[in-house]
Motif scaffolding. Structure first.
Motif, short mmCIF file in Angstrom:
data_model
loop_
_atom_site.label_atom_id
_atom_site.label_comp_id
_atom_site.label_asym_id
_atom_site.label_seq_id
_atom_site.Cartn_x
_atom_site.Cartn_y
_atom_site.Cartn_z
N ALA B 144 0.84 -1.20 0.00
CA ALA B 144 0.00 0.00 0.00
C ALA B 144 0.87 1.25 0.00
O ALA B 144 0.58 2.23 -0.68
N ARG B 145 1.99 1.18 0.74
CA ARG B 145 2.89 2.33 0.80
C ARG B 145 3.56 2.56 -0.55
O ARG B 145 3.69 3.69 -1.01
N ASP B 146 3.95 1.47 -1.20
CA ASP B 146 4.53 1.59 -2.54
C ASP B 146 3.54 2.23 -3.50
O ASP B 146 3.88 3.09 -4.32
N ARG B 147 2.30 1.77 -3.37
CA ARG B 147 1.28 2.29 -4.26
C ARG B 147 1.04 3.78 -3.99
O ARG B 147 0.86 4.58 -4.92
N ALA B 148 1.08 4.14 -2.70
CA ALA B 148 0.89 5.56 -2.35
C ALA B 148 2.01 6.40 -2.97
O ALA B 148 1.76 7.46 -3.55
N ALA B 149 3.25 5.90 -2.87
CA ALA B 149 4.37 6.64 -3.44
C ALA B 149 4.22 6.74 -4.96
O ALA B 149 4.47 7.80 -5.56
N ALA B 150 3.79 5.65 -5.57
CA ALA B 150 3.62 5.66 -7.01
C ALA B 150 2.55 6.68 -7.42
O ALA B 150 2.72 7.41 -8.40
N MET B 151 1.47 6.75 -6.63
CA MET B 151 0.41 7.70 -6.95
C MET B 151 0.91 9.14 -6.81
O MET B 151 0.60 9.99 -7.64
N LEU B 152 1.70 9.40 -5.76
CA LEU B 152 2.22 10.75 -5.58
C LEU B 152 3.11 11.13 -6.76
O LEU B 152 3.11 12.27 -7.22
N ALA B 153 3.87 10.15 -7.24
CA ALA B 153 4.72 10.42 -8.40
C ALA B 153 3.85 10.73 -9.61
O ALA B 153 4.14 11.64 -10.39
N ARG B 154 2.77 9.96 -9.72
CA ARG B 154 1.87 10.16 -10.87
C ARG B 154 1.23 11.54 -10.89
O ARG B 154 0.98 12.11 -11.95
N VAL B 155 0.90 12.07 -9.71
CA VAL B 155 0.28 13.39 -9.69
C VAL B 155 1.33 14.51 -9.71
O VAL B 155 1.01 15.66 -9.52
N GLY B 156 2.58 14.12 -9.97
CA GLY B 156 3.60 15.12 -10.20
C GLY B 156 4.17 15.76 -8.95
O GLY B 156 4.67 16.88 -8.99
#
Lengths: 272, 342
Positions: B144-156
């Motif tokens: 879940a934490r990896d996914r959160a980091a990935a999402m933050l990266a996605r939103v720039g």
């Protein structure tokens, strides 16, 4: 009318009991000149120094360096009495019509209060003040029947009209408009902007119009300055700056301005 | 054609207050398909936000009541659905972004924790979100934490890993709004309800956030209900547009059609109030009169008392939608004549 000469404002900040703070430069050698009867726009994002500038012009704060001249008079050199006279000539309309009117005062009290504060300059007795308040209300499109009501009985647009009436109470020459319509709906905004334009023509007011909305500035102002991080990055006539912006930042602002007239062609989607 | 993602039919909503019962929504009608971005516009108090909140079933009942109408999400009726089932949709299949990024993050939890919570909650109904290896509490949390980091990266957001450990107050408004967008999209929703997502932001940040939303919508093929009072934002990213007035959708259709040839007198009035390029000073037209009280709304068309084209018939019954052109419908008795009269 109003002239700023290399005005800077530096705040000390971030310090604690055991730590020296780093100074924050809110305004960095800002120079501006606004002519009488002109409508001058100041555009910038949050934190760019717009509000600091209004606070300095109202002399709520002292500039760290530089001079602010009102009709050639250096504001910093004025004594108490002279400063008071000056304040009756410079008034402000605030952004949020919900927060800038005292909910426990009637419209009458709100509009007559500045006359009371500046009674030397205004010189009206009680009855005269009430009469003037009625005049002011009709000037901004409200009526005498609104005189003894409270702010909560009015819509946002009407409240902003009351705020404008209050600003006009002392018969000012220069009006600072700090985002006067950004809390309003477009249809109401249009009415308030028209009112401001109309008042300017009728009373020969000078406006310093602060906004982040370039469309509003384009509609109301003759000249504008773009401010970023405390510095004026571009200044010129509205038509020139909006059509041929010279600085990179102004270009970016104009480009990102959501303009209804210029429909965006959606950029191709990444990954589809 | 696939079935609509969101179908709002004749939705009526009343809110009970001290002053009586306000008839807040008066038959809202809207159909949204996958990949469409619907702008829902209108003035303050016209019912935009409560429509969005109703779809997310976030209005407490009472004081809210739905005397009539239906909201179908992907074929499921949402009104009357047990709360437990609504919770399995919210945050997972229906994502939400609200206006004020400063108040919608919990100030006492780190960004990462708040995102991880949402990801874990979403994964409860769809375990595949966290990947195949996420077995056991520890592995799920890590995923879940990896996914959160990935999402933050996605939103720039720069340095997503570092920002997971940041507190909300350490971020600027634009960054917080990105975090909220990441939070809304972390469950890979099918429908996104964005209520004034850029109103609190500076124009340049607004432009970035809108582009970001647009990209994500295309990529995930979401449907979006974008609630805003800013027609310029609608013109920038929406495919469709619904104009609301006092609890009714009065005009709806493809964004180009509605903005170029507005059919409803209210839409026309709204557009005439925008300071576009080339409007002479003093030439803007505001809308005279005020929005009616919803405690005792006018009968028939609620716009009739302010409408320059109103006739006695307008106050008798609520006008039905009339097709004005391809992809444009107007709820006005005089729809066809608006053009000629203006």
């Amino acid at each position: 009318m109003l002239e700023l000469q290399a005005v800077s404002k530096v705040y000390a900040s971030g310090g604690g009991p055991f730590r020296r703070g780093r100074p924050v430069v809110a305004l960095d050698r800002v120079s501006l000149a606004i002519a009488r009867g002109e409508s001058f726009g100041l555009v910038g994002e949050s934190g760019s120094g717009k509000t600091t500038l209004t606070r300095l012009v109202l002399r709520l704060e002292e500039p760290s360096s530089g001079r602010i001249l009102l009709e050639g008079e250096d504001m910093a050199k004025l004594g108490r009495a002279a400063l008071r006279r000056l304040r009756s000539r410079v008034q402000i309309v605030f952004q949020d019509p919900y927060a800038s009117l005292n909910p426990r005062m009637t419209v009458h009290d709100i509009v007559t209060e500045p006359m009371l504060v500046h009674r030397d300059a205004v010189g009206l007795d009680r009855r005269g003040r009430t009469g003037r308040a009625v005049e002011l209300l009709s000037l901004v499109g409200l009526g005498a029947e609104h005189l003894y009501r409270y702010p909560h009985e009015f819509s946002g647009g009407q409240r902003q009209r009351i705020g404008i009436a209050r600003a006009l109470a002392t018969g000012p020459e220069l009006l600072l408009l700090d985002e006067p319509t950004s809390a309003l709906d477009v249809s109401v905004q249009a009415q308030v902007l028209n009112l401001l334009c109309d008042l300017q023509a009728r009373l020969g007011l000078t406006y310093l119009f602060i906004s982040h909305d370039l469309a509003v500035i384009r509609y109301t102002c003759d000249r504008l300055a773009v401010i970023r991080a405390g510095r004026i990055v571009e200044e010129g006539s509205c038509a020139r700056v909006l059509e041929r912006p010279e600085s990179a930042y102004a270009r970016e602002l104009v480009r990102t301005m959501p303009d209804f007239g210029r429909r965006a062609t959606p950029e191709p989607a990444p990954g589809t | 054609m696939e079935p609509p993602l969101l179908e709002i039919r004749d939705l009526q909503l009343t809110l009970e207050g001290f002053d009586g019962v306000a008839r807040v929504l008066n038959g809202v009608d809207l159909t949204l398909r996958r990949g469409e971005i619907w702008g829902l516009v209108g003035e303050t108090g016209c019912g935009k936000s409560v429509t969005g909140l109703s779809v997310a079933r976030l209005l407490p009942t009472p004081p809210a009541r739905y005397p009539k109408g239906s909201i179908r999400f992907d074929g499921t009726e949402l009104l009357g659905l047990p709360e437990a089932r609504v919770r399995s949709l919210r945050g997972r299949r229906i994502g939400m972004i609200f206006q004020d990024p400063t108040t919608n993050l919990n100030p006492s939890f780190r960004i990462g924790e708040q995102l991880v919570d949402v990801a874990l909650a979403a994964a409860r109904s769809s375990p595949e979100l966290l990947g195949p290896d996420a077995n056991g509490w520890r592995a799920r949390r890590r995923a879940a934490r990896d996914r959160a980091a990935a999402m933050l990266a996605r939103v720039g957001l720069p340095e997503p890993e570092a920002h997971l450990d940041a507190w909300p107050h350490q971020l600027s408004g634009g960054m917080r709004q990105r975090v909220l967008i990441a939070m809304a999209l972390i469950g890979r929703p099918d429908l996104l309800i964005a209520d004034e997502p850029t109103t609190a932001l500076d124009v340049s940040v607004q432009a970035q956030v809108l582009q970001l939303l647009l990209g994500m919508v295309r990529e995930l093929r979401m449907g979006v209900l974008l609630i805003t009072h800013n027609l310029a934002v609608v013109a920038q990213i929406c495919t469709h547009l619904a104009v609301m007035y006092a609890g009714n959708v009065v005009e709806r259709g493809e964004v180009g059609a509605v903005l170029d040839r507005p059919g409803h007198p209210y839409t026309r009035a709204l557009l005439a109030a925008i300071p576009v390029q080339g409007v002479a000073r003093g030439a803007l037209r505001g809308l005279p009169g005020a929005v009616p009280s919803l405690l005792a709304p006018p009968s028939g068309c609620r716009f009739a008392p302010r409408c320059p084209l109103a006739r006695p018939a307008c106050s008798r019954e609520l006008p039905a939608f009339v097709r004005l052109g391809p992809g444009q419908e107007v709820a006005c008795l005089r729809a066809g004549e608006v053009e000629a009269a203006a």
